[in-house]
Design a protein around this motif. Structure first.
Motif, short mmCIF file in Angstrom:
data_model
loop_
_atom_site.label_atom_id
_atom_site.label_comp_id
_atom_site.label_asym_id
_atom_site.label_seq_id
_atom_site.Cartn_x
_atom_site.Cartn_y
_atom_site.Cartn_z
N THR A 494 0.84 -1.20 0.00
CA THR A 494 0.00 0.00 0.00
C THR A 494 0.87 1.26 0.00
O THR A 494 0.54 2.27 -0.63
N GLY A 495 2.01 1.20 0.68
CA GLY A 495 2.91 2.34 0.75
C GLY A 495 3.74 2.57 -0.50
O GLY A 495 4.36 3.63 -0.65
N ALA A 496 3.78 1.61 -1.41
CA ALA A 496 4.57 1.77 -2.64
C ALA A 496 3.93 2.80 -3.57
O ALA A 496 2.74 3.08 -3.50
N ARG A 497 4.75 3.39 -4.44
CA ARG A 497 4.30 4.44 -5.35
C ARG A 497 3.49 3.85 -6.52
O ARG A 497 3.87 2.86 -7.12
N TRP A 498 2.38 4.51 -6.84
CA TRP A 498 1.58 4.13 -8.01
C TRP A 498 2.25 4.64 -9.28
O TRP A 498 2.71 5.79 -9.32
N ARG A 499 2.30 3.81 -10.29
CA ARG A 499 2.86 4.24 -11.58
C ARG A 499 1.90 5.20 -12.29
O ARG A 499 2.32 6.14 -12.96
N HIS A 500 0.60 4.96 -12.12
CA HIS A 500 -0.43 5.85 -12.67
C HIS A 500 -1.34 6.28 -11.53
O HIS A 500 -1.41 5.62 -10.50
N ASP A 501 -2.01 7.38 -11.71
CA ASP A 501 -2.85 7.92 -10.65
C ASP A 501 -4.16 7.14 -10.56
O ASP A 501 -5.00 7.20 -11.46
N PRO A 502 -4.39 6.40 -9.47
CA PRO A 502 -5.62 5.62 -9.33
C PRO A 502 -6.85 6.49 -9.14
O PRO A 502 -7.98 6.02 -9.32
N GLU A 503 -6.65 7.76 -8.74
CA GLU A 503 -7.79 8.63 -8.47
C GLU A 503 -8.37 9.24 -9.75
O GLU A 503 -9.49 9.78 -9.73
N LYS A 504 -7.65 9.18 -10.86
CA LYS A 504 -8.16 9.71 -12.12
C LYS A 504 -9.14 8.71 -12.71
O LYS A 504 -8.81 7.94 -13.62
N PHE A 505 -10.34 8.75 -12.18
CA PHE A 505 -11.33 7.74 -12.56
C PHE A 505 -12.72 8.24 -12.19
O PHE A 505 -12.91 8.85 -11.14
N GLU A 506 -13.69 7.97 -13.06
CA GLU A 506 -15.07 8.31 -12.78
C GLU A 506 -15.91 7.04 -12.90
O GLU A 506 -15.96 6.41 -13.96
N PRO A 507 -16.57 6.63 -11.81
CA PRO A 507 -17.43 5.44 -11.89
C PRO A 507 -18.56 5.66 -12.89
O PRO A 507 -19.01 6.79 -13.09
N TRP A 508 -18.97 4.55 -13.51
CA TRP A 508 -20.10 4.63 -14.45
C TRP A 508 -21.09 3.53 -14.12
O TRP A 508 -20.67 2.40 -13.91
N PRO A 509 -22.36 3.81 -14.06
CA PRO A 509 -23.00 5.13 -14.18
C PRO A 509 -22.60 6.05 -13.03
O PRO A 509 -22.30 5.58 -11.95
N ALA A 510 -22.61 7.36 -13.28
CA ALA A 510 -22.27 8.33 -12.25
C ALA A 510 -23.22 8.20 -11.07
O ALA A 510 -24.41 7.91 -11.25
N THR A 511 -22.71 8.44 -9.87
CA THR A 511 -23.52 8.25 -8.67
C THR A 511 -24.78 9.10 -8.70
O THR A 511 -25.86 8.63 -8.36
N ASP A 512 -24.67 10.35 -9.12
CA ASP A 512 -25.83 11.22 -9.12
C ASP A 512 -26.80 10.92 -10.25
O ASP A 512 -27.91 11.45 -10.30
N ALA A 513 -26.37 10.04 -11.19
CA ALA A 513 -27.25 9.67 -12.30
C ALA A 513 -28.02 8.39 -12.03
O ALA A 513 -28.88 7.99 -12.79
N VAL A 514 -27.70 7.76 -10.91
CA VAL A 514 -28.36 6.51 -10.56
C VAL A 514 -29.40 6.77 -9.48
O VAL A 514 -29.12 7.42 -8.48
N SER A 515 -30.56 6.25 -9.67
CA SER A 515 -31.63 6.43 -8.69
C SER A 515 -31.48 5.43 -7.57
O SER A 515 -31.84 4.27 -7.71
N LEU A 516 -30.93 5.88 -6.44
CA LEU A 516 -30.76 4.98 -5.30
C LEU A 516 -32.11 4.64 -4.69
O LEU A 516 -32.37 3.53 -4.28
N LYS A 517 -32.97 5.61 -4.65
CA LYS A 517 -34.26 5.41 -3.99
C LYS A 517 -35.08 4.32 -4.66
O LYS A 517 -35.70 3.49 -4.02
N GLY A 518 -35.04 4.29 -5.97
CA GLY A 518 -35.86 3.33 -6.70
C GLY A 518 -35.39 1.91 -6.57
O GLY A 518 -36.17 0.98 -6.75
N ASP A 519 -34.11 1.69 -6.25
CA ASP A 519 -33.58 0.33 -6.21
C ASP A 519 -33.69 -0.30 -4.83
O ASP A 519 -33.64 -1.51 -4.71
N LEU A 520 -33.77 0.51 -3.78
CA LEU A 520 -33.74 -0.05 -2.42
C LEU A 520 -35.16 -0.34 -1.93
O LEU A 520 -35.66 0.29 -1.01
N ARG A 521 -35.77 -1.28 -2.58
CA ARG A 521 -37.14 -1.64 -2.22
C ARG A 521 -37.13 -2.75 -1.18
O ARG A 521 -36.30 -3.62 -1.23
#
Length: 521
Positions: A494-521
């Protein structure tokens, strides 16, 4: 602050060619040695036919829910275990991922040794080389087991097939996810099923087969009142499905963005359980014949699980069976195929993680790091003390390492990070089989509680009773020492250096584009 090279995002991942390729690969991982040599004996010793009740409950309340959790994490965050957990839960999450990778490191170096034994016995089947005393042959002439727990005397009969198994596994992995892993499973899994079906049909027509099946399926409903029977069921499901140590997270990360996740998961889970039931039928029909030949009840037979069943009891049965050479070859061939597909998946966890973190090519990791693991495996498990080391590391890696990993994932991901609704929505948005509040309750409450009970019980048992009569010092060094190395390795990586930036990433579908309310029945 994380030491990260921010030159660019982690490169795009390889992907399975389609649904069938993924399902066969996931089945290849799930269907392993434990299906054939562990499930039948565990079921028989825990209520026979009645065991299927807690087994099904465990599958529905822990196995499938945690399988879906692994799928959701791997697919949504598009990475190996360390990368996916890093994107989900920061550096703490990355440490969990590396702990799962370290578990795979330990498993792969001893798992390959069992494949070497099975491949040797595939050859031995053709001339029944184990003779009239298979137990003495296995521990004596073949493994040359030493009285001392640690030796450095190599056994040529194990060394050669062990090298061969490593070569096969690394060549498959070196070819890539599609041309290597997927293609191998597309070939090996149908061969495994066909070969095992032939073996089962042959076993059913042996004298005494009905007695074996009766012993296997006769329910002892009184056993259902014993908590240990339920723990055995959860344990079997948990270890059988290849969950909570990075495999399904990694395999799900190779799926395309728009793809059904839960329905294939159900296919994998029930396909794995179906193979276990098939294995139980084949094994106990054969044991019924063995008992018939000796004139004793099935209940008086010994060596009904694990190494004893495969390399001591089964060879003895094959020696007494008409056409035993073919039967033995089918059985040990099935062990090799089942084990090899599982080994490939275990190694892929390691390869994917190292590639993501350090930006290396597949060939560099497979033949570089893979070669190092092969050398360690050969040095430790082709010696006269290999069986003792294998038995010890296997017990600690599975019963302590994997169970602890699952509990920690539940706590960090679902309680600390509170990512349950996001992951549930991800699964439901993409899949035909929806998940909601029931799934969240199972993965965040039921599964961790049961697993915590399993873990505490096992730790107390090991501390009080030891294990297999091995010296306490040896268990401290090899058993608890293995877990300690897993933890230290996870922290260091975990302490080793990343070769590429792991934070440069966007989950898909985007969190705000997914209806959480509709799925948690």
């Amino acid at each position: 602050m994380s030491r990260t090279n921010t030159a660019g995002a982690v490169p795009a991942r390889e992907v399975w060619t389609g649904q069938i390729g993924f399902i066969l690969a996931a089945l290849g991982s799930a269907v392993g040695l434990g299906n054939i040599w562990r499930f039948p004996g565990v079921a028989y010793e825990n209520g026979g036919g009645a065991f299927l009740i807690p087994y099904l409950v465990a599958l529905l309340t822990a196995g499938i829910p945690i399988l879906f959790l692994d799928y959701a994490i791997g697919h949504r965050f598009r990475g190996s275990a360390p990368l996916a957990f890093r994107r989900l839960a920061g550096r703490v999450g990355e440490s969990i991922g590396w702990f799962q990778v370290m578990i795979c490191v330990f498993i792969c170096i001893y798992y390959t040794a069992v494949l070497a034994w099975a491949s040797s016995y595939f050859v031995f089947s053709w001339d029944l080389r184990w003779g009239s005393d298979p137990t003495a042959f296995f521990v004596g002439e073949y493994l040359q087991v030493a009285a001392e727990p640690i030796t450095f005397e190599f056994v040529p009969g194990v060394l050669i097939p062990l090298v061969l198994m490593w070569v096969v596994a690394l060549v498959v992995l070196g070819a890539g996810v599609v041309k290597g892993v997927q293609r191998a499973n597309v070939i090996f899994i149908p061969l495994l099923v066909i070969g095992f079906l032939i073996l089962v049909v042959r076993a059913l027509f042996l004298p005494g087969a009905i007695d074996g099946l009766t012993a296997f399926f006769t329910p002892d409903f009184a056993a259902l009142a014993d908590p240990s029977v339920w723990i055995a069921a959860y344990s079997q499901i948990f270890f059988s499905l290849s969950i909570a140590f990075g495999i399904m997270v990694t395999y799900a990360s190779y799926r395309r963005r728009r793809v059904n996740l839960t329905t294939p998961g159900l296919v994998v889970a029930f396909g794995n359980s179906s193979f276990e039931l098939l294995a139980g039928i084949g094994v106990f029909a054969t044991l019924g014949f063995f008992a018939f030949e000796q004139g004793i009840p099935v209940a008086e037979l010994e060596g009904l699980t694990g190494v004893a069943l495969s390399f001591m009891t089964f060879p003895a049965i094959v020696s007494q069976m008409p056409g035993g050479e073919w039967f033995g070859a089918l059985f040990f061939g099935a062990l090799v195929l089942a084990g090899l597909t599982s080994l490939i998946s275990i190694l892929e966890v390691i390869i994917a993680a190292v590639r993501d973190k350090f930006g290396l090519t597949r060939s560099q990791v497979v033949y570089g790091l893979g070669g190092v693991l092969a050398v360690v495996s050969i040095l430790l498990f082709s010696t006269t003390s290999g069986l003792t080391a294998l038995d010890t590391v296997d017990n600690w890696a599975n019963n302590i390492g994997i169970v602890a990993s699952a509990i920690i994932v539940s706590i960090v991901v679902l309680w600390v990070r509170r990512a349950g609704p996001e992951l549930a929505s991800h699964l439901s948005t993409l899949s035909t089989f929806k998940v909601g509040r029931v799934w969240l309750f199972l993965v965040s409450i039921v599964a961790p509680v049961v697993l915590a009970y399993m873990l505490v019980s096992k730790i107390v048992e090991l501390l009080v009773d030891g294990y297999s009569g091995y010296p306490v010092t040896y268990l401290g060094i090899v058993g608890w020492g293995s877990v300690a190395i897993m933890v230290v390795g996870a922290i260091a990586l975990t302490g080793a250096r990343w070769r590429h930036d792991p934070e440069k990433f966007e989950p898909w579908p985007a969190t705000d584009a997914v209806s959480l309310k509709g799925d948690l029945r």
